[in-house]
Design a protein around this motif. Structure first.
Motif, PDB file in Angstrom:
ATOM      1  N   GLN A  68      33.575  50.819  92.390  1.00  0.00           N
ATOM      2  CA  GLN A  68      35.035  50.867  92.265  1.00  0.00           C
ATOM      3  C   GLN A  68      35.652  49.585  92.811  1.00  0.00           C
ATOM      4  O   GLN A  68      36.590  49.037  92.233  1.00  0.00           O
ATOM      5  CB  GLN A  68      35.605  52.084  92.995  1.00  0.00           C
ATOM      6  CG  GLN A  68      35.355  53.388  92.280  1.00  0.00           C
ATOM      7  CD  GLN A  68      35.788  54.595  93.093  1.00  0.00           C
ATOM      8  OE1 GLN A  68      36.030  54.515  94.290  1.00  0.00           O
ATOM      9  NE2 GLN A  68      35.884  55.739  92.434  1.00  0.00           N
ATOM     10  N   SER A  69      35.122  49.111  93.919  1.00  0.00           N
ATOM     11  CA  SER A  69      35.602  47.864  94.509  1.00  0.00           C
ATOM     12  C   SER A  69      35.382  46.693  93.558  1.00  0.00           C
ATOM     13  O   SER A  69      36.262  45.842  93.387  1.00  0.00           O
ATOM     14  CB  SER A  69      34.849  47.575  95.803  1.00  0.00           C
ATOM     15  OG  SER A  69      35.669  47.674  96.895  1.00  0.00           O
ATOM     16  N   GLU A  70      34.218  46.640  92.970  1.00  0.00           N
ATOM     17  CA  GLU A  70      33.897  45.556  92.031  1.00  0.00           C
ATOM     18  C   GLU A  70      34.806  45.621  90.811  1.00  0.00           C
ATOM     19  O   GLU A  70      35.286  44.597  90.326  1.00  0.00           O
ATOM     20  CB  GLU A  70      32.422  45.653  91.609  1.00  0.00           C
ATOM     21  CG  GLU A  70      31.975  44.591  90.649  1.00  0.00           C
ATOM     22  CD  GLU A  70      31.961  43.181  91.225  1.00  0.00           C
ATOM     23  OE1 GLU A  70      31.763  42.235  90.431  1.00  0.00           O
ATOM     24  OE2 GLU A  70      32.149  43.005  92.443  1.00  0.00           O
ATOM     25  N   LEU A  71      35.068  46.822  90.314  1.00  0.00           N
ATOM     26  CA  LEU A  71      35.958  46.987  89.171  1.00  0.00           C
ATOM     27  C   LEU A  71      37.366  46.502  89.516  1.00  0.00           C
ATOM     28  O   LEU A  71      37.993  45.786  88.725  1.00  0.00           O
ATOM     29  CB  LEU A  71      35.996  48.452  88.732  1.00  0.00           C
ATOM     30  CG  LEU A  71      36.885  48.773  87.535  1.00  0.00           C
ATOM     31  CD1 LEU A  71      36.435  48.004  86.297  1.00  0.00           C
ATOM     32  CD2 LEU A  71      36.873  50.269  87.263  1.00  0.00           C
ATOM     33  N   LYS A  72      37.855  46.833  90.698  1.00  0.00           N
ATOM     34  CA  LYS A  72      39.177  46.363  91.136  1.00  0.00           C
ATOM     35  C   LYS A  72      39.207  44.845  91.223  1.00  0.00           C
ATOM     36  O   LYS A  72      40.169  44.203  90.811  1.00  0.00           O
ATOM     37  CB  LYS A  72      39.548  46.965  92.491  1.00  0.00           C
ATOM     38  CG  LYS A  72      39.971  48.406  92.426  1.00  0.00           C
ATOM     39  CD  LYS A  72      40.312  48.925  93.816  1.00  0.00           C
ATOM     40  CE  LYS A  72      40.594  50.401  93.801  1.00  0.00           C
ATOM     41  NZ  LYS A  72      40.872  50.910  95.149  1.00  0.00           N
ATOM     42  N   ARG A  73      38.136  44.265  91.766  1.00  0.00           N
ATOM     43  CA  ARG A  73      38.072  42.809  91.904  1.00  0.00           C
ATOM     44  C   ARG A  73      38.106  42.139  90.530  1.00  0.00           C
ATOM     45  O   ARG A  73      38.839  41.178  90.304  1.00  0.00           O
ATOM     46  CB  ARG A  73      36.801  42.397  92.651  1.00  0.00           C
ATOM     47  CG  ARG A  73      36.746  40.897  92.967  1.00  0.00           C
ATOM     48  CD  ARG A  73      35.383  40.476  93.495  1.00  0.00           C
ATOM     49  NE  ARG A  73      34.327  40.585  92.505  1.00  0.00           N
ATOM     50  CZ  ARG A  73      34.144  39.737  91.488  1.00  0.00           C
ATOM     51  NH1 ARG A  73      34.947  38.721  91.314  1.00  0.00           N
ATOM     52  NH2 ARG A  73      33.147  39.912  90.646  1.00  0.00           N
ATOM     53  N   LEU A  74      37.323  42.663  89.600  1.00  0.00           N
ATOM     54  CA  LEU A  74      37.291  42.094  88.255  1.00  0.00           C
ATOM     55  C   LEU A  74      38.636  42.236  87.552  1.00  0.00           C
ATOM     56  O   LEU A  74      39.092  41.328  86.866  1.00  0.00           O
ATOM     57  CB  LEU A  74      36.189  42.750  87.421  1.00  0.00           C
ATOM     58  CG  LEU A  74      34.760  42.408  87.835  1.00  0.00           C
ATOM     59  CD1 LEU A  74      33.755  43.275  87.071  1.00  0.00           C
ATOM     60  CD2 LEU A  74      34.463  40.940  87.621  1.00  0.00           C
ATOM     61  N   ARG A 101      43.605  39.731  85.626  1.00  0.00           N
ATOM     62  CA  ARG A 101      45.066  39.678  85.664  1.00  0.00           C
ATOM     63  C   ARG A 101      45.530  38.303  86.138  1.00  0.00           C
ATOM     64  O   ARG A 101      46.457  37.714  85.568  1.00  0.00           O
ATOM     65  CB  ARG A 101      45.621  40.767  86.577  1.00  0.00           C
ATOM     66  CG  ARG A 101      47.146  40.772  86.629  1.00  0.00           C
ATOM     67  CD  ARG A 101      47.680  41.951  87.440  1.00  0.00           C
ATOM     68  NE  ARG A 101      49.123  42.010  87.340  1.00  0.00           N
ATOM     69  CZ  ARG A 101      49.950  41.380  88.165  1.00  0.00           C
ATOM     70  NH1 ARG A 101      49.487  40.642  89.152  1.00  0.00           N
ATOM     71  NH2 ARG A 101      51.258  41.493  88.016  1.00  0.00           N
ATOM     72  N   THR A 102      44.899  37.793  87.181  1.00  0.00           N
ATOM     73  CA  THR A 102      45.267  36.476  87.695  1.00  0.00           C
ATOM     74  C   THR A 102      45.087  35.413  86.616  1.00  0.00           C
ATOM     75  O   THR A 102      45.951  34.555  86.411  1.00  0.00           O
ATOM     76  CB  THR A 102      44.425  36.129  88.940  1.00  0.00           C
ATOM     77  OG1 THR A 102      44.679  37.109  89.945  1.00  0.00           O
ATOM     78  CG2 THR A 102      44.752  34.749  89.475  1.00  0.00           C
ATOM     79  N   HIS A 103      43.968  35.470  85.908  1.00  0.00           N
ATOM     80  CA  HIS A 103      43.706  34.517  84.839  1.00  0.00           C
ATOM     81  C   HIS A 103      44.780  34.625  83.751  1.00  0.00           C
ATOM     82  O   HIS A 103      45.307  33.615  83.273  1.00  0.00           O
ATOM     83  CB  HIS A 103      42.316  34.746  84.241  1.00  0.00           C
ATOM     84  CG  HIS A 103      42.015  33.863  83.078  1.00  0.00           C
ATOM     85  ND1 HIS A 103      41.750  32.519  83.213  1.00  0.00           N
ATOM     86  CD2 HIS A 103      41.973  34.131  81.755  1.00  0.00           C
ATOM     87  CE1 HIS A 103      41.546  31.996  82.027  1.00  0.00           C
ATOM     88  NE2 HIS A 103      41.679  32.952  81.116  1.00  0.00           N
ATOM     89  N   ARG A 104      45.096  35.869  83.360  1.00  0.00           N
ATOM     90  CA  ARG A 104      46.111  36.091  82.323  1.00  0.00           C
ATOM     91  C   ARG A 104      47.472  35.554  82.774  1.00  0.00           C
ATOM     92  O   ARG A 104      48.165  34.875  82.014  1.00  0.00           O
ATOM     93  CB  ARG A 104      46.208  37.590  82.000  1.00  0.00           C
ATOM     94  CG  ARG A 104      47.170  37.919  80.875  1.00  0.00           C
ATOM     95  CD  ARG A 104      47.204  39.400  80.537  1.00  0.00           C
ATOM     96  NE  ARG A 104      47.703  40.203  81.636  1.00  0.00           N
ATOM     97  CZ  ARG A 104      46.976  41.047  82.353  1.00  0.00           C
ATOM     98  NH1 ARG A 104      45.696  41.219  82.090  1.00  0.00           N
ATOM     99  NH2 ARG A 104      47.514  41.738  83.333  1.00  0.00           N
ATOM    100  N   LEU A 105      47.856  35.816  84.023  1.00  0.00           N
ATOM    101  CA  LEU A 105      49.143  35.339  84.529  1.00  0.00           C
ATOM    102  C   LEU A 105      49.204  33.813  84.543  1.00  0.00           C
ATOM    103  O   LEU A 105      50.215  33.221  84.132  1.00  0.00           O
ATOM    104  CB  LEU A 105      49.402  35.885  85.933  1.00  0.00           C
ATOM    105  CG  LEU A 105      49.692  37.384  86.021  1.00  0.00           C
ATOM    106  CD1 LEU A 105      49.743  37.823  87.486  1.00  0.00           C
ATOM    107  CD2 LEU A 105      50.973  37.739  85.312  1.00  0.00           C
TER     108      LEU A 105
END
Length: 101
Positions: A31-37, A42-46
């Motif tokens: 779950q942590s890894e999924l949140k990180r990804l 999102r950061t890349h898209r922004l």
């Protein structure tokens, strides 16, 4: 129930509880890894979309965040822009549907 059978069941219970604990830890890690990804995507898209926006701004370093927000609000309140946006969203959703159905 004999003492040996009870001890065997206790050992089995201990092993199963350890496996359950390990599985819970693995689930938390995943779950942590999924949140990180997701954050990374999102950061890349922004960043990408902010860069796209900046290419259309005259003197982007002169404009404030409020100026850009005012401009975007003006643009996106246009009926033509809203229709185009709806069309783009509809087309994208159609393309994402499996088997084109």
């Amino acid at each position: 129930m004999s003492k040996e059978e009870l001890e065997r069941l206790e050992r089995e219970k201990y092993v199963v509880e350890r496996k359950l604990t390990a599985a819970k830890h693995k689930e938390k890690r995943l779950q942590s890894e999924l949140k990180r990804l997701t954050r990374s995507e999102r950061t890349h898209r922004l960043c990408t979309r902010a860069g796209m926006l900046e290419t259309f701004l005259k003197e982007p370093t002169t404009l404030t965040d409020d100026d850009v927000m005012e401009l975007l609000t003006f643009i996106f309140h246009s009926e033509a822009v809203q229709k185009k946006l709806d069309l783009l969203i509809e087309n994208r959703k159609e393309l994402e549907q499996p088997n084109g159905s």
